[in-house]
Design a protein around this motif. Structure first.
Motif, PDB file in Angstrom:
ATOM      1  N   TYR A 169      -5.609  11.052  12.595  1.00  0.00           N
ATOM      2  CA  TYR A 169      -4.516  10.351  12.503  1.00  0.00           C
ATOM      3  C   TYR A 169      -3.867   9.637  13.704  1.00  0.00           C
ATOM      4  CZ  TYR A 169      -0.377   8.338  10.105  1.00  0.00           C
ATOM      5  OH  TYR A 169       0.633   7.466  10.018  1.00  0.00           O
ATOM      6  N   SER A 170      -3.446  10.814  14.479  1.00  0.00           N
ATOM      7  CA  SER A 170      -2.809  10.355  15.743  1.00  0.00           C
ATOM      8  C   SER A 170      -3.608   9.457  16.812  1.00  0.00           C
ATOM      9  CB  SER A 170      -2.615  11.669  16.597  1.00  0.00           C
ATOM     10  OG  SER A 170      -1.228  12.595  16.011  1.00  0.00           O
ATOM     11  N   LEU A 171      -4.904   9.916  16.536  1.00  0.00           N
ATOM     12  CA  LEU A 171      -6.074   8.925  17.362  1.00  0.00           C
ATOM     13  C   LEU A 171      -5.791   7.300  16.640  1.00  0.00           C
ATOM     14  CD1 LEU A 171      -8.356   8.337  19.280  1.00  0.00           C
ATOM     15  CD2 LEU A 171      -9.688   9.421  17.570  1.00  0.00           C
ATOM     16  N   HIS A 172      -5.824   7.498  15.387  1.00  0.00           N
ATOM     17  CA  HIS A 172      -5.653   6.161  14.897  1.00  0.00           C
ATOM     18  C   HIS A 172      -4.719   5.197  15.162  1.00  0.00           C
ATOM     19  CE1 HIS A 172      -9.427   5.361  12.713  1.00  0.00           C
ATOM     20  NE2 HIS A 172      -9.765   6.975  12.673  1.00  0.00           N
ATOM     21  N   LEU A 173      -3.307   5.976  15.251  1.00  0.00           N
ATOM     22  CA  LEU A 173      -2.269   5.491  15.736  1.00  0.00           C
ATOM     23  C   LEU A 173      -2.241   4.812  17.033  1.00  0.00           C
ATOM     24  CD1 LEU A 173       0.895   7.468  14.602  1.00  0.00           C
ATOM     25  CD2 LEU A 173       0.296   5.394  13.692  1.00  0.00           C
ATOM     26  N   LEU A 174      -2.681   5.472  17.942  1.00  0.00           N
ATOM     27  CA  LEU A 174      -2.987   4.889  19.182  1.00  0.00           C
ATOM     28  C   LEU A 174      -4.209   3.538  19.260  1.00  0.00           C
ATOM     29  CD1 LEU A 174      -3.343   7.983  21.492  1.00  0.00           C
ATOM     30  CD2 LEU A 174      -1.576   6.319  21.559  1.00  0.00           C
ATOM     31  N   LEU A 175      -5.138   3.821  18.299  1.00  0.00           N
ATOM     32  CA  LEU A 175      -6.120   2.650  18.323  1.00  0.00           C
ATOM     33  C   LEU A 175      -5.437   1.519  17.811  1.00  0.00           C
ATOM     34  CD1 LEU A 175      -9.269   4.530  16.840  1.00  0.00           C
ATOM     35  CD2 LEU A 175      -8.770   3.827  19.321  1.00  0.00           C
ATOM     36  N   LEU A 180       0.754  -1.050  -0.135  1.00  0.00           N
ATOM     37  CA  LEU A 180      -0.080  -0.015  -0.053  1.00  0.00           C
ATOM     38  C   LEU A 180       0.784   1.231   0.015  1.00  0.00           C
ATOM     39  CD1 LEU A 180      -2.604  -0.902   2.727  1.00  0.00           C
ATOM     40  CD2 LEU A 180      -3.042  -0.833   0.216  1.00  0.00           C
ATOM     41  N   GLU A 181       0.386   2.246  -0.598  1.00  0.00           N
ATOM     42  CA  GLU A 181       1.009   3.755  -0.521  1.00  0.00           C
ATOM     43  C   GLU A 181       0.924   4.190   0.955  1.00  0.00           C
ATOM     44  OE1 GLU A 181       2.821   5.140  -2.764  1.00  0.00           O
ATOM     45  OE2 GLU A 181       2.478   3.213  -4.198  1.00  0.00           O
ATOM     46  N   PRO A 182       1.759   5.246   1.061  1.00  0.00           N
ATOM     47  CA  PRO A 182       1.804   5.662   2.619  1.00  0.00           C
ATOM     48  C   PRO A 182       0.563   6.534   2.750  1.00  0.00           C
ATOM     49  CG  PRO A 182       3.998   5.953   1.555  1.00  0.00           C
ATOM     50  CD  PRO A 182       3.164   5.524   0.532  1.00  0.00           C
ATOM     51  N   PRO A 183      -0.009   6.442   3.865  1.00  0.00           N
ATOM     52  CA  PRO A 183      -1.221   7.237   4.282  1.00  0.00           C
ATOM     53  C   PRO A 183      -1.193   8.719   3.872  1.00  0.00           C
ATOM     54  CG  PRO A 183      -0.259   6.747   6.261  1.00  0.00           C
ATOM     55  CD  PRO A 183       0.511   5.963   5.169  1.00  0.00           C
ATOM     56  N   SER A 184      -2.314   9.014   3.236  1.00  0.00           N
ATOM     57  CA  SER A 184      -2.599  10.551   2.859  1.00  0.00           C
ATOM     58  C   SER A 184      -4.064  10.921   3.514  1.00  0.00           C
ATOM     59  CB  SER A 184      -2.645  10.618   1.333  1.00  0.00           C
ATOM     60  OG  SER A 184      -3.701   9.919   0.810  1.00  0.00           O
ATOM     61  N   GLN A 185      -3.828  12.263   3.469  1.00  0.00           N
ATOM     62  CA  GLN A 185      -5.244  12.937   3.948  1.00  0.00           C
ATOM     63  C   GLN A 185      -6.318  12.570   3.216  1.00  0.00           C
ATOM     64  OE1 GLN A 185      -4.817  17.265   5.205  1.00  0.00           O
ATOM     65  NE2 GLN A 185      -2.776  16.898   4.169  1.00  0.00           N
ATOM     66  N   GLY A 186      -6.161  11.895   2.063  1.00  0.00           N
ATOM     67  CA  GLY A 186      -7.326  11.450   1.233  1.00  0.00           C
ATOM     68  C   GLY A 186      -7.961  10.201   1.384  1.00  0.00           C
ATOM     69  N   ASP A 187      -6.832   9.437   2.153  1.00  0.00           N
ATOM     70  CA  ASP A 187      -7.524   8.030   2.467  1.00  0.00           C
ATOM     71  C   ASP A 187      -8.351   8.133   3.570  1.00  0.00           C
ATOM     72  OD1 ASP A 187      -5.937   6.938   0.336  1.00  0.00           O
ATOM     73  OD2 ASP A 187      -4.243   6.897   1.582  1.00  0.00           O
ATOM     74  N   THR A 188      -9.197   7.197   3.717  1.00  0.00           N
ATOM     75  CA  THR A 188     -10.046   6.880   4.908  1.00  0.00           C
ATOM     76  C   THR A 188      -9.140   6.267   5.879  1.00  0.00           C
ATOM     77  OG1 THR A 188     -10.840   4.472   4.410  1.00  0.00           O
ATOM     78  CG2 THR A 188     -12.109   6.571   3.423  1.00  0.00           C
ATOM     79  N   PRO A 189      -9.845   6.326   7.116  1.00  0.00           N
ATOM     80  CA  PRO A 189      -9.043   5.853   8.322  1.00  0.00           C
ATOM     81  C   PRO A 189      -9.155   4.327   8.153  1.00  0.00           C
ATOM     82  CG  PRO A 189     -10.593   7.397   9.033  1.00  0.00           C
ATOM     83  CD  PRO A 189     -10.959   7.200   7.693  1.00  0.00           C
ATOM     84  N   GLY A 190      -9.946   3.786   7.592  1.00  0.00           N
ATOM     85  CA  GLY A 190      -9.806   2.084   7.127  1.00  0.00           C
ATOM     86  C   GLY A 190      -8.478   1.803   6.344  1.00  0.00           C
ATOM     87  N   VAL A 191      -8.055   2.685   5.319  1.00  0.00           N
ATOM     88  CA  VAL A 191      -7.124   2.561   4.699  1.00  0.00           C
ATOM     89  C   VAL A 191      -5.655   2.771   5.544  1.00  0.00           C
ATOM     90  CG1 VAL A 191      -5.799   3.092   2.611  1.00  0.00           C
ATOM     91  CG2 VAL A 191      -8.099   3.114   2.570  1.00  0.00           C
ATOM     92  N   TRP A 192      -6.045   3.677   6.364  1.00  0.00           N
ATOM     93  CA  TRP A 192      -4.806   3.949   7.232  1.00  0.00           C
ATOM     94  C   TRP A 192      -4.420   2.600   8.150  1.00  0.00           C
ATOM     95  CZ3 TRP A 192      -6.798   8.974   9.801  1.00  0.00           C
ATOM     96  CH2 TRP A 192      -6.992  10.080   8.869  1.00  0.00           C
ATOM     97  N   GLN A 193      -5.334   2.029   8.533  1.00  0.00           N
ATOM     98  CA  GLN A 193      -5.089   0.917   9.559  1.00  0.00           C
ATOM     99  C   GLN A 193      -4.780  -0.302   8.593  1.00  0.00           C
ATOM    100  OE1 GLN A 193      -5.663   0.352  12.785  1.00  0.00           O
ATOM    101  NE2 GLN A 193      -6.318   2.599  13.139  1.00  0.00           N
ATOM    102  N   LYS A 194      -5.153  -0.422   7.394  1.00  0.00           N
ATOM    103  CA  LYS A 194      -4.538  -1.405   6.780  1.00  0.00           C
ATOM    104  C   LYS A 194      -2.959  -1.295   6.447  1.00  0.00           C
ATOM    105  CE  LYS A 194      -8.841  -2.711   4.216  1.00  0.00           C
ATOM    106  NZ  LYS A 194      -9.536  -2.848   2.852  1.00  0.00           N
ATOM    107  N   PHE A 195      -2.706   0.008   6.154  1.00  0.00           N
ATOM    108  CA  PHE A 195      -1.257   0.164   6.099  1.00  0.00           C
ATOM    109  C   PHE A 195      -0.474   0.015   7.370  1.00  0.00           C
ATOM    110  CE2 PHE A 195       2.392   3.273   6.262  1.00  0.00           C
ATOM    111  CZ  PHE A 195       2.827   2.801   5.199  1.00  0.00           C
TER     112      PHE A 195
END
Length: 535
Positions: A193-199, A136-151
């Motif tokens: 994004y910081s919240l999702h890192l903690l999650l 996956l590409e690094p997370p961006s502001q255009g990605d949803t939180p679900g994509v961040w979590q997959k990354f």
């Protein structure tokens, strides 16, 4: 019998066979045999064969491990070529290299990953390993939180706990590797994004906890999970107030809905966890107090879930706390407490969130109401929870005209509240009550802070007399030479106090009675003579 240590490359081959040729049930059974000390008479024959006896239920089985060709290994039991007795012997061999319980943990995780991959192939879906190759590409502001979590998952695929990889190291690695991706983002996505890192960290902590729950090191892993979990909780409490919930609901509603759903799925499940997910849920929803439509919708959903028949107690408690929390958000604390009377189990740690909010808002009467309601739960709480409870009550009582209620609570919870109560009495200048507390707990002057004793003595020297009298009697009761010497030190202090109070006659009467009372203790009499208190 020799203490065997086969070459490291041979040991690695055996570990590979355990991983690839044995199922998890055989592995667990073999571990049980090893752990109970059933492997005996192990020796190396012909340079390439390990012979051992493994005691089963009523008989012993002979095991031969062929180091050159594992397929030629055999056991005298009826299970054939891949039995638990062979596994037990391999664990015994591993003791020369490292701790076998860690090997068990690694093998268990490897087998579970292999099983998941096989299941995925059978269902026609791609395995996790295959998905991993599609980076996956690094997370961006255009990605949803679900994509961040997959990354996040992809970056830490295969991470497992071992002697070299602890939970604390995992936490640090995640922060170091993943935090930079969101640092340049605009608010409120940066905070989200910081919240999702903690999650993500908390989700993985829970996974580690569940995967290793039955391992030999489960206690230490659980301890590490709780330590890092508390660290994540502290970080969360600092982060949540920075979340701009209004802006998220207006500009990024889908992102925010996905985040809330992710938290709710875990927090309202009621499953056992080393983390306080219900506290995460309530903290985040408290940021939504200016969004009545969202609050009403979520509260209605929770109430519908509560109507589900045959709810498990843990899940029911999680839903009850969630439903009551919306009353707290609306300012109806009393209504919330009435709802929470339905809780199967009331734990003090679940409600410190409210005490902390009261502290931040200087809402002392509101805090006292929660403290009174929590008192029955605190009586069963762990010491750390009791410490927090006492600290909050000390803060609240300082804003009250009287402290009688608080003092009664501290006395009722003695001896666990001793350090908090004694500190408060000293701070409040209630020296008589402070001395009475030390006397009732039979505390020696040697175990008290000298500054505290000096403060009491400066206020009224007569108050400390009973403390030293008690210390003299307790040390003499030990009936040994060192104790008598300690008693003379206390007597010297008493003598100086009586002289300071100009009560020499009382001192002489006391020392005479003491000498007569213990006239048969020759060593004590000698110490009294050295002090020139008796002829």
């Amino acid at each position: 019998m020799l203490k065997l240590q086969i070459p490291k490359n041979r040991m690695n081959e055996l570990i590979g066979h355990l991983r690839d040729d044995f199922n998890l049930a055989r592995l667990e059974r073999g571990w049980e045999y090893y752990h109970k000390g059933r492997v005996t008479d192990m020796e190396l024959k012909h340079g390439v064969e390990v012979h051992a006896l493994v005691r089963g239920g009523t008989k012993a089985f002979e095991v031969i491990i062929d180091l050159d060709d594992f397929s030629k290994s055999e056991c005298s039991c009826s299970d054939g070529k891949r039995c638990q007795h062979m596994v037990a012997v391999v664990f015994k061999l591993y003791t020369s290299f490292a701790r076998p319980e860690l090997l068990l943990q690694q093998l268990r995780q490897a087998i579970m990953v292999k099983n998941r991959q096989q299941q995925a192939k059978q269902s026609g879906t791609r395995t996790a390993a295959e998905k991993r190759t599609e980076r996956l590409e690094p997370p961006s502001q255009g990605d949803t939180p679900g994509v961040w979590q997959k990354f996040f998952d992809q970056q830490f695929y295969g991470f497992s706990l071992s002697q070299q990889s602890s939970i604390e190291m995992f936490h640090s690695a995640v922060k170091e590797k993943l935090t930079p991706y969101g640092e340049g983002w605009a608010s409120p996505l940066r905070e989200l994004y910081s919240l999702h890192l903690l999650l993500f960290i908390m989700r993985k902590i829970e996974q580690f906890y569940q995967d290793t729950k039955s391992s030999y090191l489960s206690y230490y892993i659980e301890s590490g999970c709780k330590t890092v979990g508390r660290q994540c909780y502290d970080e969360l409490m600092k982060l949540v107030p920075l979340l701009d919930a209004d802006k998220l609901t207006q500009e990024y509603p889908e992102y925010w809905k996905e985040t809330l759903a992710m938290i709710a799925d875990t927090a309202l499940s009621g499953k056992e966890s080393p983390l306080s997910w219900p506290t995460v849920y309530r903290s985040v929803w408290w940021q939504m107090n200016d969004q009545p439509a969202w609050l009403t919708e979520e509260r209605s959903r929770v109430l519908r879930l509560l109507e589900t028949p045959d709810l498990m107690p843990r899940r029911k408690d999680a839903l009850v706390m969630a439903a009551a929390h919306f009353s707290v958000i609306a300012g109806d604390d009393e209504g919330a407490r009435q709802q929470m009377e339905r809780l199967t189990k009331r734990e003090a740690k679940d409600f410190f969130l409210y005490l902390h909010r009261c502290y931040e808002e200087n809402a002392w009467d509101r805090m006292l109401a929660w403290l009174r309601w929590l008192l029955p739960a605190v009586q069963r709480a762990q010491q750390e929870e009791l410490r927090q409870f006492c600290q909050y009550w000390m803060e609240a009582v300082q804003r009250q005209e009287e402290d009688a209620e608080w003092a009664n609570v501290m006395v009722a919870l003695l001896p666990r509240t001793y350090p908090f109560y004694t500190a408060y009495l000293m701070k409040a200048g209630r020296y008589k009550a402070w001395i009475d507390l030390q006397l009732s707990n039979r505390v020696s002057p040697l175990n008290l802070y000298s500054q505290d004793l000096q403060a009491v003595e400066k206020h009224d020297p007569t108050l400390v007399l009973p403390l030293y009298h008690q210390a003299v009697e307790r040390t003499i009761a030990e009936k040994n030479r060192n104790a008598y010497k300690s008693a003379t030190r206390f007597l010297k202090k008493l003598e100086s106090l009586y002289k300071r109070l100009n009560r020499q006659h009382a001192w002489e009467d006391y020392i005479y009675r003491l000498a007569m009372k213990y006239a048969r203790l020759r060593a004590l009499q000698e110490e009294l003579k050295k002090g020139k208190w008796i002829p």
